[in-house]
Design a protein around this motif. Structure first.
Motif, short mmCIF file in Angstrom:
data_model
loop_
_atom_site.label_atom_id
_atom_site.label_comp_id
_atom_site.label_asym_id
_atom_site.label_seq_id
_atom_site.Cartn_x
_atom_site.Cartn_y
_atom_site.Cartn_z
N THR A 43 0.85 -1.20 0.00
CA THR A 43 0.00 0.00 0.00
C THR A 43 0.87 1.24 0.00
O THR A 43 1.78 1.35 0.82
CB THR A 43 -0.92 0.02 1.25
N SER A 44 0.60 2.18 -0.91
CA SER A 44 1.39 3.42 -0.94
C SER A 44 1.06 4.28 0.29
O SER A 44 -0.01 4.16 0.87
CB SER A 44 1.11 4.21 -2.22
N SER A 45 2.01 5.16 0.65
CA SER A 45 1.87 5.93 1.90
C SER A 45 0.68 6.89 1.86
O SER A 45 0.19 7.29 2.90
CB SER A 45 3.16 6.70 2.17
N ASN A 46 0.21 7.29 0.66
CA ASN A 46 -0.90 8.24 0.59
C ASN A 46 -2.22 7.61 0.14
O ASN A 46 -3.15 8.31 -0.25
CB ASN A 46 -0.54 9.41 -0.34
N ALA A 47 -2.31 6.27 0.17
CA ALA A 47 -3.55 5.57 -0.24
C ALA A 47 -4.63 5.75 0.82
O ALA A 47 -4.33 5.74 2.01
CB ALA A 47 -3.27 4.09 -0.47
N VAL A 106 -11.87 -0.18 10.43
CA VAL A 106 -11.82 -1.40 9.60
C VAL A 106 -13.14 -1.50 8.84
O VAL A 106 -14.21 -1.29 9.42
CB VAL A 106 -11.58 -2.66 10.46
N GLY A 107 -13.06 -1.81 7.55
CA GLY A 107 -14.27 -1.97 6.73
C GLY A 107 -14.27 -3.32 6.04
O GLY A 107 -13.21 -3.90 5.79
N ASN A 151 -9.56 1.58 6.68
CA ASN A 151 -9.88 2.88 6.07
C ASN A 151 -8.94 3.92 6.68
O ASN A 151 -9.21 4.51 7.73
CB ASN A 151 -11.35 3.22 6.36
N LEU A 152 -7.81 4.14 6.00
CA LEU A 152 -6.75 5.01 6.52
C LEU A 152 -7.22 6.46 6.61
O LEU A 152 -6.90 7.17 7.57
CB LEU A 152 -5.51 4.92 5.65
#
Length: 534
Positions: free
Chosen positions: A278-282, A323-324, A337-338
């Motif tokens: 996962t990329s840092s800005n996702a 969490v989703g 869900n960041l």
């Protein structure tokens, strides 16, 4: 770019690189991109000094350059990257926590030097570690090299872009500035080096490692240095990856406080599984099945698959929605869900600040308006069960400090006050930006105070350092205890007390800087995440 940010950038550049670099850096931050001769003219600085300052700033990724159509090279400061210097102690401490002293020193060297080759980092770190070991013990290059490889595998360090190799023998005229590129696949590819050797201790300045005086050294030994096998492949610390780690730690800590330790361990496992993919800005992590999560739980964490499913259902049903659930295959697919997690952390920070500044009743009103979205003053009084006069006073206080905003909804086109609804609302993004601005001002004040404290006691600090140097040299020559005691008494009791007070004050100010930076990190992460979604 606010004045508070510019002032903080100025203080950080001056503290790390000195006055000339600070002058050039702040000038570029204020004016935007400019060519070399314009910078020299506007700052009234000699051209060679401007070149050296720009070299330092480019080496540390604080300035970027680009070639325009007419062939003019313009330099532009990266203000956000300058502000990251405030977080250097946190990056180094994280590396120490994850990869022990060796990882700490590798990251420290990369941050201090900006860019370095792997072989240079390994040798420097091995030498530094050998210095701290007992006599007779040394640090092997292979051990340091292995830690470096682990840091690259987990993306905490990455390769710097290179000048692409030209295939034909006649490349033609060189461009005014090199165009640096890197293949994404090669960013974390460690070159195969056979570094054999051990760390060396520093000898006295008059002797080399063999014990021979300088005069007896053959001249050719210094001139005949071979280039290292990884010459030209430079590495730098990947700050985005560190930020991803900080964000993950904050989410895990929030889940532990909200629910329990087992829930936080499940979330930690999910974040660890998706940290590289996962990329840092996702806004979301990659979907993970319940079966995958179960297999990846830490060894010794004895919970059954059924209990794990119950925990995942609980986390997915929680109102905060950290969490989703994204599907039902593989026992259920789950994501973190960041963006919502960062929103919840930013909101909690705002609530905490309101409570500390205005008291628990104001915090109650703030939470109420957050929950209900829009409320009239009368509704706030009724729902919060606070007398009208007090509620009005508290609402106006928060409104004046920009923690709340007022929305007008007119019944008629003339906007007459008697025929207009006035609704209080909380705009989290604007409140977060306002608080971020206050945090930048706070950190600048803390740095100025620390510098003032140090300057006021400069003479005493210099005296203390001289005495310590004398004692160290006397201990090396085997001086007696009485002689050492006599030297120590050069610093009087009141001076010693003054030194202790200074050290205590400076350590408090340092701790405050780090704590404020934690708040800055959460608010910055939230604002960046929100801006990308808009």
């Amino acid at each position: 770019m606010t004045q508070a940010e510019i002032k903080l950038c100025s203080l950080l550049l001056q503290e790390h690189f000195g006055e000339i670099v600070e002058k050039i850096g702040v000038h570029l931050i204020r004016t935007g991109s400019q060519p070399l001769r314009v910078i020299a003219h506007d700052t009234r600085t000699p051209l060679d000094q401007v070149k050296k300052a720009l070299c330092v700033l480019i080496q540390h990724n604080l300035v970027i350059y680009q070639v325009h159509k007419r062939g003019v090279v313009e330099y532009e400061a990266q203000c956000s990257r300058v502000l990251r210097m405030l977080r250097y102690p946190r990056y180094i401490y994280t590396a120490k926590t994850l990869y022990s002293d060796t990882g700490e020193l590798i990251v420290e060297e990369l941050l201090l030097n900006g860019k370095m080759t792997m072989s240079a980092v390994v040798k420097k770190v091995a030498d530094r570690l050998t210095e701290t070991m007992e006599d007779g013990k040394t640090m092997d290059y292979v051990e340091v090299s292995n830690t470096f490889v682990r840091l690259a595998d987990t993306h905490f360090v990455q390769r710097c872009p290179l000048v692409p190799a030209t295939e034909n023998s006649d490349p033609g005229p060189l461009p005014p500035a090199p165009n640096l590129v890197i293949n994404e696949k090669d960013m974390y590819l460690v070159p195969k080096l056979s570094l054999i050797g051990k760390g060396k201790r520093r000898r006295s300045s008059d002797e080399d490692a063999t014990g021979e005086p300088k005069a007896k050294r053959p001249k050719h030994t210094t001139d005949n240095k071979e280039p290292s096998p990884d010459d030209g492949i430079y590495w730098q610390a990947n700050l985005d990856r560190f930020h991803q780690h900080f964000r993950d730690q904050a989410i895990v800590s929030a889940v532990a406080n909200r629910m329990d330790q087992t829930s936080s361990e499940i979330v930690r496992t999910m974040l660890r599984m998706s940290e590289i993919t996962t990329s840092s800005n996702a806004p979301f992590t990659q979907p993970l099945s319940s079966n995958e999560i179960f297999r990846s739980l830490p060894v010794g964490y004895n919970i059954s698959k059924q209990v794990l499913d119950q925990y995942l259902t609980l986390l997915a049903d929680d109102p905060l929605e950290f969490v989703g659930k994204s599907g039902d295959s593989g026992g259920g697919m789950y994501v973190i869900n960041l963006h919502k997690a960062l929103g919840s952390l930013a909101t909690a920070t705002l609530e905490s600040v309101v409570q500390e500044r205005f008291g628990s009743r104001c915090a109650r009103i703030f939470r109420l308006v957050l929950q209900k979205k829009h409320l009239e003053q009368k509704q706030v009084e009724d729902f919060a069960m606070i007398p009208a006069k007090e509620a009005k006073d508290m609402l106006y206080k928060m409104l004046s400090e920009n923690f709340m905003s007022l929305q007008e909804i007119p019944k008629t086109p003339d906007h007459a006050p008697s025929r207009t609804f006035y609704l209080y609302t909380v705009n989290i993004l604007s409140a977060a930006r306002m608080l971020l601005h206050k945090c930048y001002k706070s950190v600048a004040n803390l740095i100025e105070r620390r510098q003032f404290e140090t300057k006021e006691n400069k003479r005493l600090l210099e005296k203390s350092q001289r005495v310590e140097a004398i004692i160290t040299s006397m201990q090396a020559t085997g001086a007696e205890e009485d002689q050492l005691q006599e030297i120590e008494e050069m610093i009087t009791a009141p001076e010693r007390q003054q030194l202790e007070t200074l050290k205590r004050n400076v350590s408090k100010l340092d701790a405050c800087e780090i704590q404020v930076d934690e708040t800055i990190f959460l608010l910055e992460s939230y604002t960046e995440s929100t801006m990308k979604r808009q």
